[in-house]
Design an enzyme around this catalytic site. Structure first.
Site, PDB file in Angstrom:
ATOM      1  N   ASP A 236      51.017  79.517  28.384  1.00  0.00           N
ATOM      2  CA  ASP A 236      49.725  79.124  27.819  1.00  0.00           C
ATOM      3  C   ASP A 236      48.590  79.531  28.764  1.00  0.00           C
ATOM      4  O   ASP A 236      48.760  79.543  29.979  1.00  0.00           O
ATOM      5  CB  ASP A 236      49.718  77.599  27.593  1.00  0.00           C
TER       6      ASP A 236
ATOM      7  N   HIS B 108      46.365  88.410  27.005  1.00  0.00           N
ATOM      8  CA  HIS B 108      47.746  88.571  26.536  1.00  0.00           C
ATOM      9  C   HIS B 108      48.432  89.756  27.229  1.00  0.00           C
ATOM     10  O   HIS B 108      49.610  89.691  27.545  1.00  0.00           O
ATOM     11  CB  HIS B 108      47.788  88.750  25.015  1.00  0.00           C
TER      12      HIS B 108
ATOM     13  N   LEU C 279      70.925  87.383  34.500  1.00  0.00           N
ATOM     14  CA  LEU C 279      69.913  86.495  33.919  1.00  0.00           C
ATOM     15  C   LEU C 279      69.989  86.591  32.399  1.00  0.00           C
ATOM     16  O   LEU C 279      70.143  87.682  31.844  1.00  0.00           O
ATOM     17  CB  LEU C 279      68.511  86.929  34.398  1.00  0.00           C
TER      18      LEU C 279
HETATM   19  C1  FPP Z   1      49.299  80.715  23.957  1.00  0.00           C
HETATM   20  O1  FPP Z   1      47.987  80.498  24.334  1.00  0.00           O
HETATM   21  C2  FPP Z   1      49.919  82.052  24.153  1.00  0.00           C
HETATM   22  C3  FPP Z   1      50.308  82.900  23.149  1.00  0.00           C
HETATM   23  C4  FPP Z   1      50.139  82.598  21.726  1.00  0.00           C
HETATM   24  C5  FPP Z   1      50.878  84.240  23.410  1.00  0.00           C
HETATM   25  C6  FPP Z   1      51.775  84.424  24.591  1.00  0.00           C
HETATM   26  C7  FPP Z   1      52.023  85.862  24.732  1.00  0.00           C
HETATM   27  C8  FPP Z   1      52.246  86.520  25.879  1.00  0.00           C
HETATM   28  C9  FPP Z   1      52.383  85.886  27.188  1.00  0.00           C
HETATM   29  C10 FPP Z   1      52.335  87.984  25.913  1.00  0.00           C
HETATM   30  C11 FPP Z   1      53.342  88.685  25.158  1.00  0.00           C
HETATM   31  C12 FPP Z   1      54.726  88.225  25.231  1.00  0.00           C
HETATM   32  C13 FPP Z   1      55.788  89.005  24.973  1.00  0.00           C
HETATM   33  C14 FPP Z   1      57.139  88.421  24.837  1.00  0.00           C
HETATM   34  C15 FPP Z   1      55.696  90.449  24.835  1.00  0.00           C
HETATM   35  P1  FPP Z   1      46.865  81.500  24.788  1.00  0.00           P
HETATM   36  O2  FPP Z   1      47.489  82.310  25.863  1.00  0.00           O
HETATM   37  O3  FPP Z   1      46.388  82.202  23.607  1.00  0.00           O
HETATM   38  O4  FPP Z   1      45.683  80.900  25.566  1.00  0.00           O
HETATM   39  P2  FPP Z   1      44.557  79.809  25.358  1.00  0.00           P
HETATM   40  O5  FPP Z   1      45.302  78.525  25.192  1.00  0.00           O
HETATM   41  O6  FPP Z   1      43.811  79.899  26.640  1.00  0.00           O
HETATM   42  O7  FPP Z   1      43.728  80.164  24.188  1.00  0.00           O
END
Ligand code: FPP
Length: 241
Positions: free
Chosen positions: A12, A29, A123
């Site tokens: 997150d 992301h 892993l």
């Molecule tokens: C949640 O909150 C995070 C996500 C919905 C996406 C997580 C994705 C990744 C770490 C990257 C891609 C992963 C893979 C497996 C390729 P948020 O990060 O949108 O953040 P916020 O709560 O600050 O809005």
């Protein structure tokens, strides 16, 4: 240091991390995705056997089309890149969640990666994509009903049988769950599997969560007294669960 056998992480804070830097959420992301490689390597070095990350929930489709499209692009690239990463780290990759909702090319990449990495053992890396615990449990129940109807499943449903129908079948329950970026909730993540998991919440956003932060989380886990509902003889603490 007693290293947890299985660590589950809620990734997150990518969006907030990027906004703080005056960048679009998608940049967060990208950085969050890069960080997956760092943490997989760190987990392997520390001797963690199972690592499960929550990358896209059944609720994440509600985000803007632009953000969802950006995430799909990231998944596409990552699933291809992960062939190399899995070999480098002797890492078996498995996707949990209902990935039939994704475009066919993404589904094909998932099958290819799972097949390619199936014999790697150091892993075990699970990626939750279009995952929601309630959805997982309902899919399990519906498959049990179908199997009962066809005579493939008979008798009472035990915890072991139910666990075997979940996406995580065969994977031990998490010992430690880490959620980055300050929110104190489970967000429909591994609800059945985390009945006795220890929780660690940190304000550090996912893109900044490095090996030192992972070690900090494991050290905190080491301070916990896990009793699984019982009472430890040597424990001076009077709490019951
Ligand atoms: C949640 O909150 C995070 C996500 C919905 C996406 C997580 C994705 C990744 C770490 C990257 C891609 C992963 C893979 C497996 C390729 P948020 O990060 O949108 O953040 P916020 O709560 O600050 O809005």
């Amino acid at each position: 240091m007693n290293v947890p056998n299985h660590i589950a992480i809620i990734l997150d804070g990518n969006g907030r991390w990027a906004k703080k830097r005056g960048m679009p959420r998608s940049y967060g992301h990208v950085k969050g995705c890069e960080n997956l490689e760092t943490i997989c390597e760190a987990a392997k070095e520390l001797g963690v056997k199972y690592l499960t990350v929550y990358a896209f929930s059944t609720e994440n489709w509600k985000r803007s089309k632009e953000e969802v499209d950006g995430l799909m692009r990231l998944f596409r690239n990552y699933l291809k890149k992960c062939l190399k990463i899995s070999r480098k780290n002797d890492m078996q990759v498995r996707v949990i969640g209902d990935y039939t909702a994704f475009d066919q090319d993404i589904q094909d990449s998932i099958v290819k990666l799972e097949t390619f990495s199936k014999d790697f053992q150091t892993l075990h890396f699970q990626i939750a994509l279009n995952y929601g615990s309630r959805d997982e449990m309902l899919r399990a129940v519906n498959r049990m009903l179908a199997d009962q109807k066809e005579g493939r499943l008979q008798g009472e449903i035990t915890e072991e049988i139910f666990s075997g129908y979940l996406d995580t079948a065969g994977i031990p329950d998490p010992d430690l769950m880490i959620r980055t970026s300050g929110e104190l909730r489970l967000s429909n993540y591994l609800l059945w599997q985390m009945a006795y998991t220890e929780f660690y919440f940190t304000d550090v956003p996912w893109p900044d969560f490095n090996k030192a932060e992972l070690i900090r989380a494991i050290e905190k886990y080491n301070d916990r007294d896990r009793r699984y509902g019982g009472v430890k003889e040597e424990s001076t603490c009077s709490k019951q669960d």
